[in-house]
Design a protein around this motif. Structure first.
Motif, short mmCIF file in Angstrom:
data_model
loop_
_atom_site.label_atom_id
_atom_site.label_comp_id
_atom_site.label_asym_id
_atom_site.label_seq_id
_atom_site.Cartn_x
_atom_site.Cartn_y
_atom_site.Cartn_z
N ARG A 116 0.63 -1.06 -0.33
CA ARG A 116 -0.08 0.23 0.16
C ARG A 116 1.17 1.14 0.27
O ARG A 116 1.88 1.39 0.43
N ARG A 117 0.46 2.20 -0.75
CA ARG A 117 1.03 3.32 -0.77
C ARG A 117 0.97 4.00 0.85
O ARG A 117 2.00 4.80 1.24
N GLU A 118 0.23 3.64 1.41
CA GLU A 118 0.18 4.24 2.48
C GLU A 118 1.09 3.71 3.52
O GLU A 118 1.71 4.45 4.75
N HIS A 119 1.37 2.95 3.09
CA HIS A 119 2.50 1.79 3.85
C HIS A 119 4.23 2.28 3.72
O HIS A 119 4.40 2.42 4.18
N ALA A 120 3.86 2.76 2.46
CA ALA A 120 5.34 2.93 1.63
C ALA A 120 6.09 4.48 1.68
O ALA A 120 7.03 4.51 2.59
N ASP A 121 4.20 5.50 2.24
CA ASP A 121 4.99 6.49 2.94
C ASP A 121 5.34 6.26 4.63
O ASP A 121 5.94 7.89 4.68
N ARG A 122 5.08 5.50 5.35
CA ARG A 122 5.49 5.43 6.59
C ARG A 122 7.27 5.23 6.72
O ARG A 122 7.62 5.41 7.97
N LEU A 123 7.78 4.68 5.78
CA LEU A 123 9.38 5.05 5.93
C LEU A 123 9.52 6.22 5.11
O LEU A 123 9.88 6.69 4.49
N LEU A 124 10.01 6.94 6.07
CA LEU A 124 10.71 8.38 6.90
C LEU A 124 12.46 8.27 6.08
O LEU A 124 13.06 7.86 6.65
N VAL A 125 12.05 9.34 4.38
CA VAL A 125 13.80 9.26 4.33
C VAL A 125 13.78 10.95 4.67
O VAL A 125 13.39 11.70 4.21
N ASP A 126 15.30 10.63 4.78
CA ASP A 126 15.42 12.19 4.77
C ASP A 126 17.23 12.11 4.30
O ASP A 126 17.83 11.84 5.00
N ALA A 127 17.66 13.37 4.36
CA ALA A 127 19.23 13.46 4.15
C ALA A 127 20.13 14.05 5.32
O ALA A 127 21.27 13.93 5.46
N ASP A 128 19.19 14.46 6.59
CA ASP A 128 19.20 14.96 7.43
C ASP A 128 18.91 14.17 8.80
O ASP A 128 17.91 14.04 8.92
N ALA A 129 20.12 14.10 9.59
CA ALA A 129 20.04 13.40 10.79
C ALA A 129 18.40 14.81 11.49
O ALA A 129 17.74 13.70 12.08
N ALA A 130 19.01 15.76 12.13
CA ALA A 130 18.12 16.44 12.80
C ALA A 130 17.04 16.57 11.87
O ALA A 130 15.60 16.07 12.99
N SER A 131 16.22 16.93 10.90
CA SER A 131 15.42 16.68 10.39
C SER A 131 14.63 15.52 10.49
O SER A 131 12.74 15.86 11.15
N LEU A 132 15.01 14.25 10.35
CA LEU A 132 14.93 13.09 10.38
C LEU A 132 14.26 12.38 12.19
O LEU A 132 13.23 12.05 11.86
N LEU A 133 15.14 12.91 12.81
CA LEU A 133 14.33 12.53 14.02
C LEU A 133 13.32 13.49 14.84
O LEU A 133 12.37 13.31 15.75
N ASP A 134 12.92 15.07 13.51
CA ASP A 134 12.42 16.04 14.16
C ASP A 134 11.18 15.11 13.34
O ASP A 134 9.80 14.59 13.93
N ARG A 135 10.90 14.74 12.55
CA ARG A 135 9.46 13.66 12.18
C ARG A 135 8.94 12.90 12.75
O ARG A 135 8.54 12.13 13.43
N PHE A 136 10.12 11.76 14.05
CA PHE A 136 10.60 10.84 14.53
C PHE A 136 9.78 11.18 15.43
O PHE A 136 8.64 10.57 16.28
N GLU A 137 9.34 12.36 16.27
CA GLU A 137 8.58 13.06 17.47
C GLU A 137 7.03 13.21 16.79
O GLU A 137 6.47 12.73 18.08
#
Length: 197
Positions: free
Chosen positions: A156-177
């Motif tokens: 499902r696209r909805e499941h694929a979109d849950r895999l968060l992809v980011d080039a910046d560690a701080a930005s990725l961890l912000d999205r985790f929060e």
């Protein structure tokens, strides 16, 4: 979140940016007051992320199967190194100890770890964020493959979109929060029921 699990290669890889990103991630995790959970090795990108978190005053838990301890790659510079009997116990312990999962560049073992937690998320065994730290576009071929799997109606696209992809560690961890996925059935096209032989 209390602890972030990092999956990473046991080799440094061909691009010096991989190690730079691993060090930045370890430092960022520690700066946020989060603990690091990782595979317990002192080699490759695994060793870099652990060293960086430790140097920044972070708490580090390493989980290593005994077979790898015997190969003398155990990281003796971390305060909490847990030796388990096998790879299955290692992966389960890392999942249970962690509140989110970041994947750095790595090989087949890293991919195995990534897809296990990604699949568990899809079938509802956990609701923790799973992400790729996309160093110099390293993960873009995998992202393209996942898009192909979605287009083939195997994910499902909805499941694929849950895999968060980011080039910046701080930005990725912000999205985790702020990660709060809706509950969506994993299985598609089940209206017709199972087929009979």
């Amino acid at each position: 979140m209390r602890r972030i699990c990092v999956y990473a290669g046991s080799s440094p890889g061909s691009d010096p940016a991989f190690a730079d990103a691993a060090a930045a991630l370890g430092a960022e995790i520690a700066a946020r007051g989060l603990g690091l959970v990782y595979g317990g090795s002192n080699v490759g990108l695994m060793g870099v992320v652990a060293d960086a978190a430790t140097a920044a005053g972070g708490t580090v838990i390493g989980v290593l199967p005994s077979v790898l301890q015997d190969k003398e790659i155990a990281h003796r510079g971390i305060a909490d190194l847990r030796i388990v009997d096998n790879m299955h116990e290692r992966k389960l312990a890392m999942i249970e100890l962690s509140d989110g999962f970041v994947t750095l560049p790595g090989g087949s073992g890293t991919l195995e770890e990534l897809f296990e937690v990604f699949t568990w998320q899809q079938i509802g065994l956990h609701r923790k964020p799973v992400g790729l730290l996309d160093v110099n576009g390293f993960w873009q071929p995998l992202v393209a493959l996942i898009d192909h799997i979605v287009d083939s109606r195997l994910l499902r696209r909805e499941h694929a979109d849950r895999l968060l992809v980011d080039a910046d560690a701080a930005s990725l961890l912000d999205r985790f929060e702020s990660f709060d996925p809706p509950v969506i059935d994993k299985w598609m096209d089940r209206a017709s029921g199972p087929t009979s032989a």
